[in-house]
Write an enzyme that holds these catalytic residues in place. Sequence first.
Site, PDB file in Angstrom:
ATOM      1  N   ARG A 181     -11.315   7.541   3.531  1.00 14.81           N
ATOM      2  CA  ARG A 181     -11.009   6.539   2.511  1.00 14.81           C
ATOM      3  C   ARG A 181     -12.268   5.983   1.833  1.00 14.81           C
ATOM      4  O   ARG A 181     -12.235   4.939   1.209  1.00 14.81           O
ATOM      5  CB  ARG A 181     -10.219   5.392   3.139  1.00 14.81           C
ATOM      6  CG  ARG A 181      -8.921   5.798   3.822  1.00 14.81           C
ATOM      7  CD  ARG A 181      -7.936   4.639   3.844  1.00 14.81           C
ATOM      8  NE  ARG A 181      -6.871   4.729   4.827  1.00 14.81           N
ATOM      9  CZ  ARG A 181      -5.830   5.550   4.748  1.00 14.81           C
ATOM     10  NH1 ARG A 181      -5.719   6.396   3.731  1.00 14.81           N
ATOM     11  NH2 ARG A 181      -4.895   5.548   5.687  1.00 14.81           N
ATOM     12  N   LYS A 201     -12.331  -5.010   1.600  1.00 18.96           N
ATOM     13  CA  LYS A 201     -11.830  -4.167   2.688  1.00 18.96           C
ATOM     14  C   LYS A 201     -12.780  -2.992   2.863  1.00 18.96           C
ATOM     15  O   LYS A 201     -12.997  -2.218   1.933  1.00 18.96           O
ATOM     16  CB  LYS A 201     -10.423  -3.675   2.366  1.00 18.96           C
ATOM     17  CG  LYS A 201      -9.851  -2.754   3.445  1.00 18.96           C
ATOM     18  CD  LYS A 201      -8.418  -2.370   3.154  1.00 18.96           C
ATOM     19  CE  LYS A 201      -7.898  -1.389   4.200  1.00 18.96           C
ATOM     20  NZ  LYS A 201      -6.495  -1.015   3.944  1.00 18.96           N
ATOM     21  N   LYS A 254     -11.855  -7.828   5.632  1.00 18.74           N
ATOM     22  CA  LYS A 254     -11.311  -6.953   6.668  1.00 18.74           C
ATOM     23  C   LYS A 254     -12.218  -5.765   6.898  1.00 18.74           C
ATOM     24  O   LYS A 254     -12.640  -5.163   5.924  1.00 18.74           O
ATOM     25  CB  LYS A 254      -9.940  -6.465   6.194  1.00 18.74           C
ATOM     26  CG  LYS A 254      -9.240  -5.547   7.142  1.00 18.74           C
ATOM     27  CD  LYS A 254      -8.026  -5.005   6.471  1.00 18.74           C
ATOM     28  CE  LYS A 254      -7.444  -3.929   7.365  1.00 18.74           C
ATOM     29  NZ  LYS A 254      -6.371  -3.231   6.759  1.00 18.74           N
ATOM     30  N   TYR A 307      -3.176  -9.400  15.766  1.00 16.84           N
ATOM     31  CA  TYR A 307      -2.091  -8.862  16.592  1.00 16.84           C
ATOM     32  C   TYR A 307      -1.877  -9.725  17.828  1.00 16.84           C
ATOM     33  O   TYR A 307      -0.865  -9.587  18.511  1.00 16.84           O
ATOM     34  CB  TYR A 307      -2.402  -7.406  16.983  1.00 16.84           C
ATOM     35  CG  TYR A 307      -2.544  -6.523  15.763  1.00 16.84           C
ATOM     36  CD1 TYR A 307      -1.418  -6.036  15.112  1.00 16.84           C
ATOM     37  CD2 TYR A 307      -3.793  -6.219  15.230  1.00 16.84           C
ATOM     38  CE1 TYR A 307      -1.525  -5.259  13.972  1.00 16.84           C
ATOM     39  CE2 TYR A 307      -3.922  -5.445  14.091  1.00 16.84           C
ATOM     40  CZ  TYR A 307      -2.783  -4.967  13.459  1.00 16.84           C
ATOM     41  OH  TYR A 307      -2.900  -4.218  12.318  1.00 16.84           O
ATOM     42  N   ARG A 323      -3.771   3.469  12.533  1.00 15.52           N
ATOM     43  CA  ARG A 323      -3.246   4.686  11.908  1.00 15.52           C
ATOM     44  C   ARG A 323      -2.208   5.348  12.792  1.00 15.52           C
ATOM     45  O   ARG A 323      -1.324   6.035  12.303  1.00 15.52           O
ATOM     46  CB  ARG A 323      -4.397   5.602  11.529  1.00 15.52           C
ATOM     47  CG  ARG A 323      -5.171   4.937  10.398  1.00 15.52           C
ATOM     48  CD  ARG A 323      -6.371   5.645   9.900  1.00 15.52           C
ATOM     49  NE  ARG A 323      -7.040   4.772   8.915  1.00 15.52           N
ATOM     50  CZ  ARG A 323      -8.220   4.993   8.406  1.00 15.52           C
ATOM     51  NH1 ARG A 323      -8.888   6.075   8.756  1.00 15.52           N
ATOM     52  NH2 ARG A 323      -8.734   4.153   7.535  1.00 15.52           N
ATOM     53  N   CYS A 341       0.863  -1.181   0.000  1.00 19.52           N
ATOM     54  CA  CYS A 341       0.000   0.000   0.000  1.00 19.52           C
ATOM     55  C   CYS A 341       0.897   1.229   0.000  1.00 19.52           C
ATOM     56  O   CYS A 341       2.093   1.141   0.273  1.00 19.52           O
ATOM     57  CB  CYS A 341      -0.942   0.012   1.194  1.00 19.52           C
ATOM     58  SG  CYS A 341      -2.311   1.179   0.964  1.00 19.52           S
TER      59      CYS A 341
HETATM   60  C1  PBG Z   1      -3.290   0.374   4.723  1.00 21.17           C
HETATM   61  C2  PBG Z   1      -3.865  -0.518   5.755  1.00 21.17           C
HETATM   62  C3  PBG Z   1      -4.722  -0.197   6.825  1.00 21.17           C
HETATM   63  C4  PBG Z   1      -4.862  -1.370   7.568  1.00 21.17           C
HETATM   64  C5  PBG Z   1      -4.133  -2.354   6.924  1.00 21.17           C
HETATM   65  N1  PBG Z   1      -3.555  -1.819   5.796  1.00 21.17           N
HETATM   66  C6  PBG Z   1      -5.275   1.080   7.276  1.00 21.17           C
HETATM   67  C7  PBG Z   1      -6.304   1.760   6.480  1.00 21.17           C
HETATM   68  O1  PBG Z   1      -6.798   1.275   5.461  1.00 21.17           O
HETATM   69  O2  PBG Z   1      -6.607   2.879   6.886  1.00 21.17           O
HETATM   70  C8  PBG Z   1      -5.642  -1.496   8.837  1.00 21.17           C
HETATM   71  C9  PBG Z   1      -5.151  -2.548   9.780  1.00 21.17           C
HETATM   72  C10 PBG Z   1      -5.675  -2.469  11.158  1.00 21.17           C
HETATM   73  O3  PBG Z   1      -6.489  -1.616  11.527  1.00 21.17           O
HETATM   74  O4  PBG Z   1      -5.264  -3.319  11.954  1.00 21.17           O
HETATM   75  N2  PBG Z   1      -4.089   0.674   3.666  1.00 21.17           N
END
Ligand code: PBG
Length: 327
Positions: free
Chosen positions: A220, A198, A251, A316, A208, A123
């Site tokens: 987003r 997602k 996700k 995690y 973040r 990303c």
């Molecule tokens: C990056 C990304 C994000 C997460 C994983 N890859 C953040 C987002 O999309 O803002 C979130 C992971 C988490 O909250 O544990 N695009």
Amino acid sequence: MNLPEFPVCRPRRLRQSPALRRLVAETHLAVSQLVLPLFVRPGRRLRRPVAAMPGVFQLSPDELVGEAAAAHALGVPAILLFGIPDKKDAAASGAMAKNGIVQQAVRLIKKELPSLLVITDVCLCEYMEHGHCGVVRAGKVLNDSTLKLLAQTALSHAEAGADIVAPSDMMDGRVAAIRAALDAHDFQDTPIMSYAAKFASAFYGPFREAAESAPRFGDRRSYQMDAANAREALRETALDIREGADIVMVKPALAYLDVIHMVKSEFGFPTAAYAVSGEYAMIKAAAAAGWMDERAATLESLLALRRAGADILITYAARDAAKWLKG
Ligand code: PBG
């Protein structure tokens, strides 16, 4: 089904002992299903705690190896790597740099722990000064000009030795772009795990802070999915599979069990569920306040993901879960 009734039928007969309960359990949790996300940043001997995620740290590469080794020693087969660069810019150049933080970390981990699977998050948000997952022009996140950067990023991860690349940006067509770039450079055997469904989610809040990737303006919602939509998640997943995704991901996890179930039943592909930062933080906070049993709540929610149909559990809590499953 014509079921017998009470008193012939007594469901409690099979709940009398741990052994009986185990014998009839429909779903199992195993350490081999766990993936541990880790955050790496430049430096040495660095372990910066993430306040909203107790037990999670931003790690320098040397510390990352130790953390990964400890999880691997408990049987965790894979890590998912996120990078935090020293410098951000408008082209996310740190994301695809040969010597970028993720590329360095992958090389080191593959050297030190060759049997640990290294999955890299592909990303741009951590590397963009504005914090969005794509190229921004006139306040808009551009799709097609982002694809080239994502493909270069994924390729640089594969060149560093990544076992699996995992695009999380939600641009249209990115799986095809990444597949083409990998194949053109002899990485046709590198699998893609796509963040297929997602959702734009409040549960990413703590992440973040961990990845220092909050968008500087807006949100987003123009690229991540609307929480209202499950059928659209099937279309998103179908597109990714057609473009070459080998593993598909849903996700967040716990608030989207229906989506996990639909995706697994519809496609039967290896399916990952990502228990995101907010899901982790909720359990940690409640446990710290003495309101919930951390171990029981963590294992129960992971089991719920398995019941819904997930094969791969990204969490995690992977290290703790591995420890608890062993004990
Ligand atoms: C990056 C990304 C994000 C997460 C994983 N890859 C953040 C987002 O999309 O803002 C979130 C992971 C988490 O909250 O544990 N695009």
